[in-house]
Structure formats: structure tokens, C-alpha cells
Design a protein around this motif. Structure first.
Motif, PDB file in Angstrom:
ATOM      1  N   LEU A 130       0.862  -1.185   0.000  1.00  8.36           N
ATOM      2  CA  LEU A 130       0.000   0.000   0.000  1.00  8.36           C
ATOM      3  C   LEU A 130       0.895   1.231   0.000  1.00  8.36           C
ATOM      4  CD1 LEU A 130      -2.559  -0.943   2.808  1.00  8.36           C
ATOM      5  CD2 LEU A 130      -2.927  -1.026   0.328  1.00  8.36           C
ATOM      6  N   LEU A 131       0.654   2.161  -0.926  1.00  8.95           N
ATOM      7  CA  LEU A 131       1.484   3.352  -1.042  1.00  8.95           C
ATOM      8  C   LEU A 131       0.717   4.589  -0.581  1.00  8.95           C
ATOM      9  CD1 LEU A 131       3.149   2.665  -4.505  1.00  8.95           C
ATOM     10  CD2 LEU A 131       4.100   2.253  -2.215  1.00  8.95           C
ATOM     11  N   LEU A 132       1.232   5.230   0.445  1.00  6.69           N
ATOM     12  CA  LEU A 132       0.664   6.465   0.979  1.00  6.69           C
ATOM     13  C   LEU A 132       1.522   7.612   0.462  1.00  6.69           C
ATOM     14  CD1 LEU A 132      -1.143   8.144   2.867  1.00  6.69           C
ATOM     15  CD2 LEU A 132       0.315   7.405   4.774  1.00  6.69           C
ATOM     16  N   LYS A 133       0.908   8.501  -0.322  1.00  7.61           N
ATOM     17  CA  LYS A 133       1.669   9.598  -0.920  1.00  7.61           C
ATOM     18  C   LYS A 133       0.729  10.749  -1.241  1.00  7.61           C
ATOM     19  CE  LYS A 133       1.297   7.306  -5.398  1.00  7.61           C
ATOM     20  NZ  LYS A 133       2.011   6.775  -6.533  1.00  7.61           N
ATOM     21  N   GLY A 134       1.291  11.796  -1.798  1.00  9.54           N
ATOM     22  CA  GLY A 134       0.502  12.924  -2.275  1.00  9.54           C
ATOM     23  C   GLY A 134      -0.374  13.554  -1.212  1.00  9.54           C
ATOM     24  N   ARG A 135      -1.604  13.882  -1.606  1.00  9.87           N
ATOM     25  CA  ARG A 135      -2.537  14.567  -0.706  1.00  9.87           C
ATOM     26  C   ARG A 135      -2.845  13.746   0.543  1.00  9.87           C
ATOM     27  NH1 ARG A 135      -6.701  16.530  -5.297  1.00  9.87           N
ATOM     28  NH2 ARG A 135      -5.427  18.229  -6.094  1.00  9.87           N
ATOM     29  N   ASP A 136      -2.995  12.431   0.369  1.00 17.06           N
ATOM     30  CA  ASP A 136      -3.288  11.587   1.532  1.00 17.06           C
ATOM     31  C   ASP A 136      -2.174  11.686   2.569  1.00 17.06           C
ATOM     32  OD1 ASP A 136      -5.698  10.737   0.467  1.00 17.06           O
ATOM     33  OD2 ASP A 136      -4.935   8.792  -0.192  1.00 17.06           O
ATOM     34  N   LEU A 137      -0.926  11.665   2.108  1.00 18.87           N
ATOM     35  CA  LEU A 137       0.207  11.760   3.022  1.00 18.87           C
ATOM     36  C   LEU A 137       0.297  13.168   3.640  1.00 18.87           C
ATOM     37  CD1 LEU A 137       2.694  10.595   4.365  1.00 18.87           C
ATOM     38  CD2 LEU A 137       3.969  11.049   2.255  1.00 18.87           C
ATOM     39  N   ALA A 138       0.094  14.186   2.814  1.00 16.98           N
ATOM     40  CA  ALA A 138       0.166  15.568   3.307  1.00 16.98           C
ATOM     41  C   ALA A 138      -0.958  15.887   4.301  1.00 16.98           C
ATOM     42  CB  ALA A 138       0.125  16.537   2.132  1.00 16.98           C
ATOM     43  N   ALA A 139      -2.023  15.106   4.270  1.00 16.27           N
ATOM     44  CA  ALA A 139      -3.103  15.296   5.244  1.00 16.27           C
ATOM     45  C   ALA A 139      -2.723  14.747   6.618  1.00 16.27           C
ATOM     46  CB  ALA A 139      -4.386  14.622   4.753  1.00 16.27           C
ATOM     47  N   ILE A 140      -1.710  13.902   6.654  1.00 19.07           N
ATOM     48  CA  ILE A 140      -1.278  13.283   7.915  1.00 19.07           C
ATOM     49  C   ILE A 140      -0.017  13.931   8.461  1.00 19.07           C
ATOM     50  CG2 ILE A 140      -0.533  11.117   8.998  1.00 19.07           C
ATOM     51  CD1 ILE A 140      -2.260   9.642   6.906  1.00 19.07           C
ATOM     52  N   TYR A 141       0.953  14.191   7.579  1.00 19.49           N
ATOM     53  CA  TYR A 141       2.238  14.791   7.992  1.00 19.49           C
ATOM     54  C   TYR A 141       2.439  16.103   7.257  1.00 19.49           C
ATOM     55  CZ  TYR A 141       3.323  10.552  10.451  1.00 19.49           C
ATOM     56  OH  TYR A 141       3.281   9.508  11.346  1.00 19.49           O
ATOM     57  N   PRO A 142       3.015  17.089   7.927  1.00 15.81           N
ATOM     58  CA  PRO A 142       3.216  18.388   7.274  1.00 15.81           C
ATOM     59  C   PRO A 142       4.291  18.333   6.191  1.00 15.81           C
ATOM     60  CG  PRO A 142       4.301  18.373   9.419  1.00 15.81           C
ATOM     61  CD  PRO A 142       3.527  17.072   9.303  1.00 15.81           C
ATOM     62  N   ARG A 143       4.153  19.222   5.233  1.00 16.90           N
ATOM     63  CA  ARG A 143       5.196  19.382   4.212  1.00 16.90           C
ATOM     64  C   ARG A 143       6.403  20.030   4.872  1.00 16.90           C
ATOM     65  NH1 ARG A 143       4.173  16.471  -0.284  1.00 16.90           N
ATOM     66  NH2 ARG A 143       2.162  16.974  -1.194  1.00 16.90           N
ATOM     67  N   CYS A 144       7.578  19.605   4.446  1.00 12.91           N
ATOM     68  CA  CYS A 144       8.814  20.194   4.969  1.00 12.91           C
ATOM     69  C   CYS A 144       8.972  21.607   4.413  1.00 12.91           C
ATOM     70  CB  CYS A 144      10.015  19.354   4.545  1.00 12.91           C
ATOM     71  SG  CYS A 144       9.912  17.635   5.078  1.00 12.91           S
ATOM     72  N   ARG A 145       9.490  22.468   5.229  1.00 12.95           N
ATOM     73  CA  ARG A 145       9.717  23.863   4.800  1.00 12.95           C
ATOM     74  C   ARG A 145      11.148  24.051   4.387  1.00 12.95           C
ATOM     75  NH1 ARG A 145       5.021  26.245   6.383  1.00 12.95           N
ATOM     76  NH2 ARG A 145       4.096  25.403   8.251  1.00 12.95           N
TER      77      ARG A 145
END
Length: 145
Positions: A130-145
Motif C-alpha cells: 500500500l502506497l501512501l503519498k501525495g494529498r493523503d500523506l500531506a493530510a497526515i504529515y506536514p510538508r517540509c519547509r
């Protein structure tokens, strides 16, 4: 900044963590996973060090244990981040894989709630990746700055 690109690099990074300053970060750019032990050891040291983890590419299989060990507020993801989950398995003497259902239950329970829920909504941990990526992943962990 260190980059984890293979199991050898993972082990090397583990040895280097003791001298790392707290402002450093671990950047995962490509990890296919591997044996659980070295990942557990490394991520325990990362947790103790206070370092931030930047997931900047594929973090598959045992690499995803970082989510269970390092506090979520110290993990961020880039647009290239991909987390890959599957059921726990072992290899016999002939090189054949076999399922480890009890280990799969324990691993799933150790993931943070939102990750556990995402996996469960997709049928749970099975032999399928199962691959968690994109919007689904960004909904769980913040994007790096």
C-alpha cells in the motif's frame, strides 16, 4: 544532514547519530526497507537525539517504522515522499517468504492513528504493498519547509 539510501547507509548513519547536534536532520531519500532490527535501532537513536526526519522519497516496509518511533511533530514530508506498507513476513532457509500475522497486528497497532486508519480503509496490512503519498500523506504529515 545525512541521507539514508540503503541498509548499509542506514547502519552507517546509526553509528554517526551519537555525535550529531540536535539541530541536524535525517533525510530519507530512498529506502526499500529490510530487516527490522537495524531500522528500530536507528530510529530509537533519532528519537533520543531530537533530530527531525525529512521523508524525501520512498520509505518502504521496515523504513515506515520511523512513524512509530519518532514523534510525529518531528517528521515532515516532501512532494517526493512515498510510504509503503505491507504485512510482516519472514524468510525461511529456502528463501521463501511466509506471513507473520501476530507481527503484522503489532506493527499496525504501533503506527499513529491516522496512518492506522488509512491502512485499515484500504484493507489492512496484506502481502500487497500500500502506497501512501501525495494529498493523503500531506493530510497526515506536514510538508517540509
Amino acid at each position: 544532514m545525512r541521507r539514508v539510501t540503503s541498509l548499509k547507509a542506514l547502519i552507517l548513519a546509526s553509528a554517526l547519530l551519537a555525535a550529531a547536534p540536535a539541530s541536524a536532520e535525517i533525510r530519507i531519500i530512498q529506502s526499500p526497507g529490510g530487516q527490522v532490527g537495524p531500522f528500530l535501532d536507528l530510529f530509537e537513536k533519532v528519537r533520543e537525539s531530537g533530530e527531525r526526519v525529512v521523508i524525501d522519497g520512498p520509505c518502504l516496509s521496515a523504513c515506515t517504522l520511523v512513524l512509530s518511533i519518532v514523534p510525529g511533530e518531528r517528521i515532515c514530508v516532501t512532494k517526493r515522499a512515498v510510504l509503503g506498507f505491507h504485512a510482516a513476513r519472514s524468510v525461511d532457509r529456502r528463501g521463501r517468504f511466509y506471513a507473520e500475522p501476530e507481527a503484522s497486528v503489532a506493527v499496525l497497532a504501533a503506527y499513529p492513528g491516522p496512518v492506522r486508519d488509512w491502512i485499515s480503509r484500504r484493507g489492512g496490512l496484506t502481502s500487497r504493498l500500500l502506497l501512501l503519498k501525495g494529498r493523503d500523506l500531506a493530510a497526515i504529515y506536514p510538508r517540509c519547509r
